[in-house]
Design an enzyme around this catalytic site. Structure first.
Site, PDB file in Angstrom:
ATOM      1  N   CYS A 171       0.933  -1.257   0.127  1.00  0.00           N
ATOM      2  CA  CYS A 171       0.218   0.089  -0.282  1.00  0.00           C
ATOM      3  C   CYS A 171       1.126   1.245   0.595  1.00  0.00           C
ATOM      4  O   CYS A 171       2.111   0.831   0.529  1.00  0.00           O
ATOM      5  CB  CYS A 171      -1.172  -0.182   1.127  1.00  0.00           C
ATOM      6  N   CYS A 218      -0.108   4.166   1.850  1.00  0.00           N
ATOM      7  CA  CYS A 218      -0.610   5.509   2.443  1.00  0.00           C
ATOM      8  C   CYS A 218       0.222   5.663   3.475  1.00  0.00           C
ATOM      9  O   CYS A 218       0.225   6.525   4.311  1.00  0.00           O
ATOM     10  CB  CYS A 218      -2.362   4.777   3.922  1.00  0.00           C
ATOM     11  N   CYS A 265      -3.531   6.149  -0.404  1.00  0.00           N
ATOM     12  CA  CYS A 265      -2.983   4.378  -0.129  1.00  0.00           C
ATOM     13  C   CYS A 265      -3.162   4.503  -1.588  1.00  0.00           C
ATOM     14  O   CYS A 265      -2.653   3.342  -2.592  1.00  0.00           O
ATOM     15  CB  CYS A 265      -4.353   3.789  -0.157  1.00  0.00           C
ATOM     16  N   LYS A 325     -12.210  -4.771   2.049  1.00  0.00           N
ATOM     17  CA  LYS A 325     -11.254  -3.624   3.626  1.00  0.00           C
ATOM     18  C   LYS A 325     -12.725  -2.239   3.875  1.00  0.00           C
ATOM     19  O   LYS A 325     -12.776  -2.017   2.769  1.00  0.00           O
ATOM     20  CB  LYS A 325     -10.486  -3.344   2.925  1.00  0.00           C
ATOM     21  N   ARG A 366      -2.832   4.387  12.455  1.00  0.00           N
ATOM     22  CA  ARG A 366      -2.843   5.284  11.460  1.00  0.00           C
ATOM     23  C   ARG A 366      -2.227   5.935  12.975  1.00  0.00           C
ATOM     24  O   ARG A 366      -1.191   6.802  12.217  1.00  0.00           O
ATOM     25  CB  ARG A 366      -4.260   6.057  11.371  1.00  0.00           C
ATOM     26  N   ARG A 421     -11.233   8.101   3.541  1.00  0.00           N
ATOM     27  CA  ARG A 421     -11.135   6.667   2.103  1.00  0.00           C
ATOM     28  C   ARG A 421     -11.551   6.103   1.506  1.00  0.00           C
ATOM     29  O   ARG A 421     -12.038   5.102   1.185  1.00  0.00           O
ATOM     30  CB  ARG A 421      -9.806   5.908   3.830  1.00  0.00           C
ATOM     31  N   GLU A 481     -16.279  -7.869  -4.483  1.00  0.00           N
ATOM     32  CA  GLU A 481     -15.267  -8.065  -4.797  1.00  0.00           C
ATOM     33  C   GLU A 481     -14.200  -9.539  -4.229  1.00  0.00           C
ATOM     34  O   GLU A 481     -12.999  -9.428  -4.317  1.00  0.00           O
ATOM     35  CB  GLU A 481     -14.852  -7.205  -3.015  1.00  0.00           C
ATOM     36  N   LYS A 528     -11.952  -6.993   6.435  1.00  0.00           N
ATOM     37  CA  LYS A 528     -11.251  -5.905   7.559  1.00  0.00           C
ATOM     38  C   LYS A 528     -12.148  -5.215   7.648  1.00  0.00           C
ATOM     39  O   LYS A 528     -12.513  -4.961   6.573  1.00  0.00           O
ATOM     40  CB  LYS A 528     -10.009  -6.411   6.921  1.00  0.00           C
ATOM     41  N   SER A 538      -6.590  -2.580  14.312  1.00  0.00           N
ATOM     42  CA  SER A 538      -6.327  -2.335  15.319  1.00  0.00           C
ATOM     43  C   SER A 538      -6.937  -1.825  16.673  1.00  0.00           C
ATOM     44  O   SER A 538      -6.850  -1.790  18.074  1.00  0.00           O
ATOM     45  CB  SER A 538      -5.102  -0.898  15.035  1.00  0.00           C
ATOM     46  N   TYR A 557      -3.307  -8.588  16.240  1.00  0.00           N
ATOM     47  CA  TYR A 557      -2.062  -7.617  17.506  1.00  0.00           C
ATOM     48  C   TYR A 557      -2.414  -8.797  18.477  1.00  0.00           C
ATOM     49  O   TYR A 557      -0.863  -8.408  19.264  1.00  0.00           O
ATOM     50  CB  TYR A 557      -2.249  -6.175  17.777  1.00  0.00           C
TER      51      TYR A 557
END
Ligand code: PBG
Length: 324
Positions: free
Chosen positions: A120, A122, A130, A196, A206, A218, A234, A249, A275, A314
């Site tokens: 990506c 970004c 992005c 996404k 971010r 976005r 998609e 996501k 996140s 994470y």
């Protein structure tokens, strides 16, 4: 046969019985640990919005990949924080860029760790979008495809085991596939972030990647959170273009989408427990409002139950320790 002949509680009486009939398995083998790698430092730098997650120098990333590998987690997903950003995001396809250097370093000392590289722009663009931004402020889809393909090729050349485009440009899976093939990387799989969503849950990321868009948002490329039929389209398009794994996501607010994408595609599905999902659990646990270990294992099991073969999270390292 209903009650009293049927008593659902009979098989819940002991841990052994419950284990015997458990439908969903959660093991470290299904997890992917994301890592933030930063150039120009030899430190670990804590990310305030994501307690327990650090930005890593390349040598710390190698150390972290080794720890994760020892716990039975097969893969890491690399995000780069470059030392400089520009309009075009040229750091993304620099052969000496942060992700490329980290990939080489990890593969050199840990050949058995699966290294997946985020594709990506970004993290590398000064404006934080992005893709390549046109004069009118819109992200130029087709120009961006070239830059993304260059990025994937330089990551594959550095030794990436898979590339994961997260930009949401149309046609990028096909562009990556044909250009990787043309450069001799026909065996490098594509893990496509197919569905996404334009999500509030990316906030802490971010901060970690310093990739908040400088203007706008976005929503002209990421998906509307209200749409599931579109998510299936998609995913089907990405499979047609050559995606080996399709991703949904975020994960927890989109478990219906995970299920539908799995049923529609029958290809390996990944879900990204992002996140914000991580930070919510950490915040509630820190405030003594829930049991972190139980909450994390329940959430990850739920994502698997919805149909995810692979869970990017994470919490991977902690979860793997708890599952030992
Ligand atoms: C974009 C990208 C994002 C995440 C992974 N790749 C965020 C965004 O669209 O701003 C988010 C991951 C997370 O929140 O954990 N390259």
């Amino acid at each position: 046969m209903a009650f009293p002949a049927t008593r659902m509680r009979r098989l819940r009486r002991s841990g052994l019985l419950r284990g015997m009939v458990r439908e969903t398995e959660l093991t470290p083998a299904h997890l992917v640990q994301p890592l933030f790698v930063e150039l120009g430092t030899d430190q670990r730098t804590p990310i305030a919005a994501m307690p327990g997650v650090d930005r890593l120098s390349i040598s710390h990333a190698v150390e972290e990949a080794a720890a994760v590998h020892d716990l039975g987690i097969p893969a890491v997903l690399l995000f780069g924080i470059p030392s400089h950003k520009d309009e075009q995001g040229s750091g993304a396809y620099d052969d000496e860029g942060v992700v490329q250097l980290a990939t080489r370093a990890i593969k050199e000392s840990l050949p058995d760790v699966v290294v997946i590289c985020d594709v990506c722009l970004c993290e590398y663009t000064s404006h934080g979008h992005c893709g390549v931004v046109r004069e009118d402020g819109a992200v130029d889809n087709d120009v961006t495809l070239e830059v993304l393909a260059k990025t994937a090729i330089s990551q594959a050349a550095a030794g990436a085991d898979a590339v994961a485009p997260s930009d949401m440009m149309d046609g990028r899976v096909g562009a990556l596939r044909s250009q990787l093939d043309a450069e001799g990387y026909s065996e490098t799989p594509i893990v496509a972030y197919s569905a996404k969503f334009a999500s509030a849950f990316y906030g802490p990321f971010r901060e970690a990647a310093e990739s908040t868009p400088a203007f706008g948002d976005r929503r002209a490329y990421q998906m509307d959170p209200a749409n599931a039929d579109e998510a299936v389209r998609e995913a089907l398009l990405d499979v047609e273009e050559g995606a080996d794994v399709v991703m949904v996501k975020p994960a927890l607010p989109y478990l219906d989408v995970v299920r539908r994408v799995k049923e529609a595609t029958r290809v390996p599905v990944a879900a990204y427990n992002v996140s914000g999902e991580y930070s919510m659990v950490k915040a509630a646990a820190a405030a003594g409002q829930l049991d972190e270990r139980a909450a994390v294992l329940e959430a990850l099991t739920g994502i698997r139950r919805a149909g995810a073969d692979v869970v990017v999270t994470y919490h991977a390292r902690d979860a793997a320790e708890w599952l030992r």
